[in-house]
Design an enzyme around this catalytic site. Structure first.
Site, short mmCIF file in Angstrom:
data_model
loop_
_atom_site.label_atom_id
_atom_site.label_comp_id
_atom_site.label_asym_id
_atom_site.label_seq_id
_atom_site.Cartn_x
_atom_site.Cartn_y
_atom_site.Cartn_z
N SER A 105 0.83 -1.20 0.00
CA SER A 105 0.00 0.00 0.00
C SER A 105 0.87 1.27 0.00
O SER A 105 1.63 1.46 -0.95
CB SER A 105 -0.96 -0.09 1.20
OG SER A 105 -1.95 0.88 1.12
N ASP A 155 -10.32 -3.66 -4.76
CA ASP A 155 -9.65 -2.81 -3.76
C ASP A 155 -10.35 -1.45 -3.71
O ASP A 155 -10.37 -0.72 -4.71
CB ASP A 155 -8.18 -2.66 -4.17
CG ASP A 155 -7.33 -1.97 -3.12
OD1 ASP A 155 -7.86 -1.12 -2.38
OD2 ASP A 155 -6.13 -2.29 -3.03
N HIS A 186 -8.27 -4.76 -0.51
CA HIS A 186 -7.01 -4.10 -0.16
C HIS A 186 -6.13 -4.98 0.74
O HIS A 186 -4.91 -4.88 0.71
CB HIS A 186 -7.31 -2.76 0.52
CG HIS A 186 -6.12 -1.85 0.57
ND1 HIS A 186 -5.48 -1.39 -0.56
CD2 HIS A 186 -5.41 -1.35 1.63
CE1 HIS A 186 -4.46 -0.62 -0.21
NE2 HIS A 186 -4.40 -0.58 1.11
C1 MLT Z 1 -1.33 5.98 -0.14
O1 MLT Z 1 -1.70 6.94 0.49
O2 MLT Z 1 -0.14 5.71 -0.37
C2 MLT Z 1 -2.40 5.07 -0.70
O3 MLT Z 1 -3.60 5.74 -0.72
C3 MLT Z 1 -2.50 3.82 0.08
C4 MLT Z 1 -2.73 4.06 1.54
O4 MLT Z 1 -3.87 4.25 1.95
O5 MLT Z 1 -1.78 4.07 2.27
#
Ligand code: MLT
Length: 206
Positions: A105, A155, A186
């Site tokens: 992520s 996701d 996710h």
């Molecule tokens: C990010 O902010 O890098 C992406 O949206 C994934 C997350 O929620 O961390």
């Protein structure tokens, strides 16, 4: 630039790639250690905690809203992480060992940013639930990089078409891409774990 990061280093067989573990939003350097050790039990591990706090939750770079990144901070944080990797290579006497990011992520997004702007920092990457971190003006040369991307069609945080775009961008830059889009959300599943293990074994055998 303060290149100190909270991190864990676990020594391993340097003929195998060193796994650079990069957690998701709200995680820390402990989160992915068990995963790293199960997908490549003999690899050394360098697991890093992101320095940006969003309502107390560690991240690797700031965002303005979900999926909307602070590009100036992203650039700064990517350079800072790249400098830390260089320092860790010296500190832990990693020599010429290959360093492969395993990011989830937000951690996958900064790994993608490293590939796009500091390609020498990594030999390859496993990008779990990643999206395009930024669009570079010119693509880097990623011809010697091997990348596994595992994305989820359902996701709710990472739109499937955005993940697909990242995979195409990395492929256009010359990387050897393995991209899988499965009917997953996710969160990580057993299918992800075995996918990573198989890919690492196939890619880095011997
Ligand atoms: C990010 O902010 O890098 C992406 O949206 C994934 C997350 O929620 O961390």
């Amino acid at each position: 630039m303060n290149t100190e990061f909270n991190h864990i280093f676990i020594p391993g067989d340097l003929r195998l790639p060193v796994l650079l573990l990069l957690h998701g939003t709200g995680g820390d350097e402990r989160d992915l250690v068990e995963l790293g050790q199960s997908v490549s039990p003999c690899s050394a591990i360098l697991s890093v905690r992101g320095k940006v706090l969003e309502n107390g939750m560690p991240r690797f770079f700031r965002r303005l809203a979900e999926g909307v990144f602070d590009l100036e901070d992203l650039k700064f944080r990517t350079e800072e992480l790249s400098a830390f990797i260089d320092e860790a290579r010296n500190e832990y006497e990693l020599g010429n060992a290959r360093i492969v990011a395993l990011g989830y992520s937000n951690g996958a997004n900064i790994a993608a940013s490293l590939l796009l702007s500091k390609p020498d920092a990594l030999d390859g990457a496993v990008l779990l639930r990643a999206m395009v971190p930024f669009v570079p003006q010119t693509l880097p040369d990623l011809t010697d990089k091997k990348i596994l991307m595992l994305s989820g069609l359902m996701d709710p945080i990472i739109p499937a078409d955005n993940s697909t775009r990242l995979s195409e961008m990395l492929k256009d830059a010359g990387a050897t891409m393995t991209f899988s889009m499965k009917p997953l959300g996710h969160g990580l599943t057993q299918a992800d774990f075995s996918g990573i293990k198989n890919w690492l074994e196939l890619t880095y055998k011997g």
